[in-house]
Scaffold this active site. Structure first.
Site, PDB file in Angstrom:
ATOM      1  N   TYR A  20       0.814  -1.224   0.000  1.00  0.00           N
ATOM      2  CA  TYR A  20       0.000   0.000   0.000  1.00  0.00           C
ATOM      3  C   TYR A  20       0.849   1.276   0.000  1.00  0.00           C
ATOM      4  O   TYR A  20       0.489   2.262   0.658  1.00  0.00           O
ATOM      5  CB  TYR A  20      -0.915   0.056   1.245  1.00  0.00           C
ATOM      6  CG  TYR A  20      -1.685  -1.204   1.552  1.00  0.00           C
ATOM      7  CD1 TYR A  20      -2.599  -1.722   0.635  1.00  0.00           C
ATOM      8  CD2 TYR A  20      -1.520  -1.874   2.757  1.00  0.00           C
ATOM      9  CE1 TYR A  20      -3.320  -2.871   0.928  1.00  0.00           C
ATOM     10  CE2 TYR A  20      -2.246  -3.031   3.057  1.00  0.00           C
ATOM     11  CZ  TYR A  20      -3.137  -3.518   2.145  1.00  0.00           C
ATOM     12  OH  TYR A  20      -3.843  -4.643   2.449  1.00  0.00           O
ATOM     13  N   TYR A 150     -14.516  -5.995   4.239  1.00  0.00           N
ATOM     14  CA  TYR A 150     -13.132  -6.303   3.861  1.00  0.00           C
ATOM     15  C   TYR A 150     -12.816  -7.704   4.363  1.00  0.00           C
ATOM     16  O   TYR A 150     -12.999  -8.006   5.551  1.00  0.00           O
ATOM     17  CB  TYR A 150     -12.142  -5.307   4.474  1.00  0.00           C
ATOM     18  CG  TYR A 150     -10.715  -5.673   4.157  1.00  0.00           C
ATOM     19  CD1 TYR A 150     -10.179  -5.392   2.892  1.00  0.00           C
ATOM     20  CD2 TYR A 150      -9.903  -6.332   5.081  1.00  0.00           C
ATOM     21  CE1 TYR A 150      -8.872  -5.762   2.579  1.00  0.00           C
ATOM     22  CE2 TYR A 150      -8.594  -6.700   4.768  1.00  0.00           C
ATOM     23  CZ  TYR A 150      -8.094  -6.413   3.518  1.00  0.00           C
ATOM     24  OH  TYR A 150      -6.805  -6.779   3.198  1.00  0.00           O
ATOM     25  N   ASP A 247     -16.701 -13.416   9.357  1.00  0.00           N
ATOM     26  CA  ASP A 247     -15.267 -13.142   9.288  1.00  0.00           C
ATOM     27  C   ASP A 247     -14.872 -12.453  10.596  1.00  0.00           C
ATOM     28  O   ASP A 247     -15.019 -11.242  10.741  1.00  0.00           O
ATOM     29  CB  ASP A 247     -14.981 -12.257   8.067  1.00  0.00           C
ATOM     30  CG  ASP A 247     -13.519 -11.843   7.986  1.00  0.00           C
ATOM     31  OD1 ASP A 247     -12.754 -12.125   8.936  1.00  0.00           O
ATOM     32  OD2 ASP A 247     -13.144 -11.232   6.972  1.00  0.00           O
ATOM     33  N   LYS A 276      -5.274 -13.191  12.822  1.00  0.00           N
ATOM     34  CA  LYS A 276      -4.825 -12.061  13.657  1.00  0.00           C
ATOM     35  C   LYS A 276      -4.651 -12.455  15.128  1.00  0.00           C
ATOM     36  O   LYS A 276      -3.642 -13.037  15.487  1.00  0.00           O
ATOM     37  CB  LYS A 276      -5.776 -10.877  13.490  1.00  0.00           C
ATOM     38  CG  LYS A 276      -5.654 -10.233  12.101  1.00  0.00           C
ATOM     39  CD  LYS A 276      -6.303  -8.862  11.987  1.00  0.00           C
ATOM     40  CE  LYS A 276      -5.890  -8.171  10.710  1.00  0.00           C
ATOM     41  NZ  LYS A 276      -6.945  -8.033   9.714  1.00  0.00           N
TER      42      LYS A 276
HETATM   43  C1  LIG Z   1      -7.076  -8.368   8.225  1.00  0.00           C
HETATM   44  C2  LIG Z   1      -8.362  -8.953   7.802  1.00  0.00           C
HETATM   45  C3  LIG Z   1      -8.425  -9.968   6.837  1.00  0.00           C
HETATM   46  C4  LIG Z   1      -7.217 -10.431   6.077  1.00  0.00           C
HETATM   47  O1  LIG Z   1      -6.263 -10.984   6.903  1.00  0.00           O
HETATM   48  P1  LIG Z   1      -4.748 -11.118   6.374  1.00  0.00           P
HETATM   49  O2  LIG Z   1      -4.084 -11.865   7.483  1.00  0.00           O
HETATM   50  O3  LIG Z   1      -4.237  -9.727   6.212  1.00  0.00           O
HETATM   51  O4  LIG Z   1      -4.796 -11.869   5.107  1.00  0.00           O
HETATM   52  C5  LIG Z   1      -9.652 -10.537   6.564  1.00  0.00           C
HETATM   53  N1  LIG Z   1     -10.760 -10.120   7.188  1.00  0.00           N
HETATM   54  C6  LIG Z   1     -10.743  -9.145   8.115  1.00  0.00           C
HETATM   55  C7  LIG Z   1     -12.010  -8.741   8.774  1.00  0.00           C
HETATM   56  C8  LIG Z   1      -9.552  -8.515   8.436  1.00  0.00           C
HETATM   57  O5  LIG Z   1      -9.535  -7.514   9.325  1.00  0.00           O
END
Ligand SMILES: *Cc1c(COP(=O)(O)O)cnc(C)c1O
Length: 434
Positions: A20, A150, A247, A276
């Site tokens: 980015y 996202y 997600d 994460k």
């Molecule tokens: C960060 C994120 C992703 C992608 O995760 P990466 O480890 O960067 O591939 C997917 N969904 C959400 C909600 C996120 O915050």
């Protein structure tokens, strides 16, 4: 003799390609070089400490270098560091699967591992698609999603997401998803969800799954919506018998207060994506949790097996660390002890929201945000606040004109106060001069 640090910076400019970032900005830039990290702090090459306001991309839930995380990683590294899970197995992956199922929303009984948030979502989407393909509904090939969602940067997850600044140019490569209008245009989240329900009903024969970030949309600018809407969404998904994918890559592991952001809604998804905080930000590691119904849909011979896998699926280092992370959450009562810090954070951002020109200050659990304008991702006030915060010992990474912080859940009251004050003063400076 140039100092070692200058050498490293020069190497970065010459050989490294950051995400980015425009190439000329990187070529000319002087990146902040991290040489260590401890608790809520990043440590630079001069030994100075900076509050890590963006949680090293939203994943540092237990702060940096938690001694138990470190010890678990070392202990597993001494045993062995990798073996595949195709045809082989191992205790770290299996024991973590059991532990995850125990704390997961009801009905999620199977754990599939991958490497990061994007792959966790990609796997969920492929599971849903293949399930219907081989269980009597092959016409279910589409996905429904929220505006502003996202889910990652791979082609599949970009297709499910809708952050135009990131993905619009790749549109010809993407499979697209059905999406209702944005709450900014529809008149609010209730309207947006009503439109989502209408399109799910209208496309009931075509929808393989509905994908949402529960309660907080991270990359869209820490946008928040009421959990009750998730409960309604669950009911509509049940009504047409399609799958719900939550997600929880960002929202999971207590970021919004409870272990999972979907808990206050009292509903569970059919597929849940975690990354994460799963490894407390120590390693790339991810999991996709599924119901027994979905798992059962992959019986019936090799040709019906899930057609997906990664080299580092269930990597023993990641699995051992994630297990220890769950143990730390239990032993240190991480969620309970974060509650007063969450109140402190909410009060701090309320105060920031009262600065003239600041708008829509919001907080939930250990995420807080405020908007400085309506320019969105390409706004420039955020960058000014970022510079001002740095002068105050705070490292931020705004989303355009949205300033946010995602502190470790176990941050102390004092560093949290310093983080809030740093953001407050930087925002006041920029808006005062606006
Ligand atoms: C960060 C994120 C992703 C992608 O995760 P990466 O480890 O960067 O591939 C997917 N969904 C959400 C909600 C996120 O915050």
């Amino acid at each position: 003799m140039p100092r070692a640090v200058d050498d490293v910076a020069a190497l970065g400019r010459r050989c490294f390609w950051p995400p980015y970032t425009a190439s000329e900005a990187h070529d000319a830039g002087d990146a902040f070089l991290v040489a260590g990290a401890e608790g809520p702090y990043l440590i630079d090459t001069e030994g100075r400490r900076w509050l890590d306001g963006s949680g090293s991309w939203w994943c540092s839930n237990l702060g940096h270098g938690h001694p138990r995380v470190r010890a678990a990683l070392k202990a597993q590294a001494d045993r062995w560091m990798h073996s595949m899970v195709g045809g082989l197995g191992h205790a770290p992956a299996y024991e973590l699967a059991r532990d995850l199922v125990e704390i997961a929303p009801a009905g999620l009984t199977r754990v599939f591992y991958s490497d990061d948030g994007s792959t966790a979502v990609e796997v969920a989407a492929k599971m849903a698609f293949q399930y219907w393909h081989q269980n009597g509904r092959p016409e279910r090939t589409r996905f429904a999603a929220l505006p502003g969602g996202y889910h990652g940067d791979t082609l599949g997850t970009m297709s499910l997401g809708a952050v135009d600044a990131f993905s619009a140019l790749f549109a010809p490569l993407m499979f697209g998803a059905s999406r209702p209008p944005d709450p900014a245009d529809s008149g609010g989240w209730e309207r947006t969800f009503e439109a989502l329900f209408a399109l799910i009903r209208a496309e009931r024969d075509a929808i393989a799954a509905v994908v949402v970030e529960p309660v907080v949309q991270g990359a869209a600018g820490m946008r928040m919506y009421p959990p009750a809407l998730l409960a309604e969404l669950r009911a509509v998904a049940d009504e047409v018998d399609t799958f719900l994918i939550f997600d929880e890559v960002f929202t999971g592991f207590g970021r919004t207060g409870p272990m999972w952001a979907c808990e206050p809604a009292g509903v569970a998804p059919d597929l849940l994506c975690s990354a994460k905080g799963l490894s407390a930000g120590a390693l790339p590691f991810a999991a996709t949790l599924a119901t027994e119904r979905i798992y059962d849909g992959f019986r019936g011979g090799k040709a019906r097996s899930l057609m997906h896998g990664h080299t580092f699926c269930g990597n023993p280092l990641g699995a051992a660390v994630a297990r220890e992370v769950l143990a730390i959450y239990r032993d240190e009562a991480i969620l309970e002890r974060a509650a007063p810090r969450a109140r402190q954070l909410a009060e701090g951002f309320e105060r920031i929201g009262r600065i003239d020109g600041a708008r829509a200050a919001r907080a939930l659990g250990m995420v807080a945000a405020v908007d400085l304008g309506a320019q969105g991702y390409f706004g420039t006030r955020g960058a000014a606040v970022q510079r001002g915060a740095l002068e105050r010992g705070v490292h931020l990474r705004p989303l355009g004109d949205t300033i946010y912080v995602v502190p470790p859940l176990n941050i102390g009251a004092e560093p949290l106060a310093a983080l809030i004050d740093g953001v407050h003063d930087a925002v006041a400076d920029v808006l005062g001069g606006a």
